[in-house]
Write an enzyme that holds these catalytic residues in place. Structure first.
Site, PDB file in Angstrom:
ATOM      1  N   THR A  39      -0.533  11.074  10.339  1.00 17.01           N
ATOM      2  CA  THR A  39      -1.112  12.225   9.636  1.00 17.01           C
ATOM      3  C   THR A  39      -0.610  13.536  10.251  1.00 17.01           C
ATOM      4  O   THR A  39      -0.295  14.486   9.534  1.00 17.01           O
ATOM      5  CB  THR A  39      -2.655  12.178   9.744  1.00 17.01           C
ATOM      6  OG1 THR A  39      -3.085  10.850   9.481  1.00 17.01           O
ATOM      7  CG2 THR A  39      -3.301  13.108   8.751  1.00 17.01           C
ATOM      8  N   HIS A  42       2.817  14.090   8.957  1.00 14.54           N
ATOM      9  CA  HIS A  42       2.768  14.540   7.560  1.00 14.54           C
ATOM     10  C   HIS A  42       2.287  15.983   7.450  1.00 14.54           C
ATOM     11  O   HIS A  42       2.766  16.734   6.610  1.00 14.54           O
ATOM     12  CB  HIS A  42       1.876  13.610   6.733  1.00 14.54           C
ATOM     13  CG  HIS A  42       2.540  12.293   6.425  1.00 14.54           C
ATOM     14  ND1 HIS A  42       1.852  11.148   6.115  1.00 14.54           N
ATOM     15  CD2 HIS A  42       3.847  11.950   6.395  1.00 14.54           C
ATOM     16  CE1 HIS A  42       2.704  10.156   5.902  1.00 14.54           C
ATOM     17  NE2 HIS A  42       3.924  10.608   6.075  1.00 14.54           N
TER      18      HIS A  42
HETATM   19 ZN   LIG Z   1      -4.952   9.030  13.044  1.00 14.43          ZN
END
Ligand SMILES: [Zn+2]
Ligand SMILES: [Zn+2]
Length: 334
Positions: A39, A42
């Site tokens: 994450t 990203h």
């Molecule tokens: Zn995580």
């Protein structure tokens, strides 16, 4: 204290901030280990929503340095791992969905700093046999534990896991622990395939050397797998999972696909063969339980490299390049 402040895209600046003091019901954590998450990668690539400037980092462990009003002072010095959210147990999401989706959650401050403030409820004491560094794996592991329990496990099941990053590794381990007879792991990087073996995979596939479809059909007498888990976050691989699943088999999405992405699959085939597809995002109700499961796994070599706070972006960049399995940042020194 030093903070690695994120200013959008790949820009991180080390900034000096006042040491935080805990509010009522909060604790201050001296951060030991922060896991770099897909994450985070990203976010720096604009593929996951986040607002700059902010402090990133949500997988972390450390030691309680101070306690706020209403929290026992005896907790100072306790080694803990932190859940990024708290929960009220009363709202609709807590009751009908999971506690990690609580509508009244107080989010912790980011962990890419020397200190972080979290609600006392979110700081979980480490059980016997779990060290601070391994404990930083609790969040990704809990997402996989929650995900791996979404579908019932048929007897003598053959399951497929696509992707041998940290999430794929935990998915392999938990599907095996749930009783899968054969776990096939498909992953192009050799060292990750080897780690997959250690985590419980029975059949290893290098998709660049051997067609995954042929491997699956060989292992299942041409029927397809009972459960296929996509743990990369690519829509075409979710489509591939659907293709390789047997009639009435089930597909599990653990990888995070980009926002607004569309599933490329033959919807007639999906419908006709009655495939199940289930999203699995986040920790569900599993965070605390995961703490007690981690010491039972062989996690040697899962943490591949350690970076100082000043090299936060290098850690995120290297993680995005697929270097190692889990990269961690050590804000208070390696
Ligand atoms: Zn995580
Ligand atoms: Zn709630």
């Amino acid at each position: 204290m030093k903070v690695a402040m994120w200013h959008g895209a790949g820009k991180f600046v080390i900034e000096e901030k006042p040491d935080p003091s805990p509010g009522p019901g909060q604790v201050v954590i001296k951060v030991d280990t922060v896991g770099v998450c897909g994450t985070d990668v990203h976010i720096t690539q604009g593929l996951f929503p986040a607002t700059a400037p902010s402090v990133l980092g949500h997988e972390f462990s450390g030691t309680i340095a101070a306690t706020g009003k209403g929290v026992g002072r005896r907790r100072v010095g306790e080694q803990v791992v932190c859940d990024i959210t708290s929960h009220c147990g009363k709202c609709a999401n807590c009751r009908e969905w999971t506690i990690s989706r609580c509508e009244n959650s107080q989010r912790s401050s980011g962990a890419l700093a020397e200190f972080s403030v979290v609600p006392a409820q979110s700081a979980h004491r480490l059980p016997e046999g779990l060290d601070l560094e391994t404990a930083a794996l609790t969040e990704p592991a809990s997402c996989c534990l929650s995900g791996s329990e979404m579908w019932p496990m048929p007897k003598d099941a053959v399951v497929l896991v696509i992707g041998g990053g940290i999430m794929g590794q935990f998915t392999v381990a938990f599907l095996k622990r749930r009783g899968a007879k054969t776990v096939i792991l498909s992953e192009p990087v050799a060292s990750r395939r080897e780690l997959g073996r250690q985590m419980g995979a029975d059949v290893l596939n290098d998709p660049r050397a051997e067609d995954l479809g042929e491997v699956v059909m060989r292992e299942t007498n041409g029927r397809g797998v009972h459960i296929a888990a996509e743990v990369v976050g690519k829509t075409e691989l979710v489509g591939r999972c659907i293709e390789l699943t047997r009639p009435r088999g089930n597909v599990l999405m653990i990888g995070v696909c980009p926002q607004k992405s569309i599933l490329p699959t033959d919807m007639y085939d999906f419908h006709y063969r009655e495939i199940g597809l289930r999203g699995a995002f986040g920790r569900g109700n599993c965070f605390k339980r995961t703490l007690h499961v981690l010491p039972e796994l062989n996690l040697n070599g899962v943490i591949s490299a350690r970076y100082p706070l000043e090299r936060t972006y290098d850690a995120i960049y290297d993680s995005g390049q697929g270097r190692g399995v889990k990269l961690v940042v050590k804000p208070n020194g390696i």
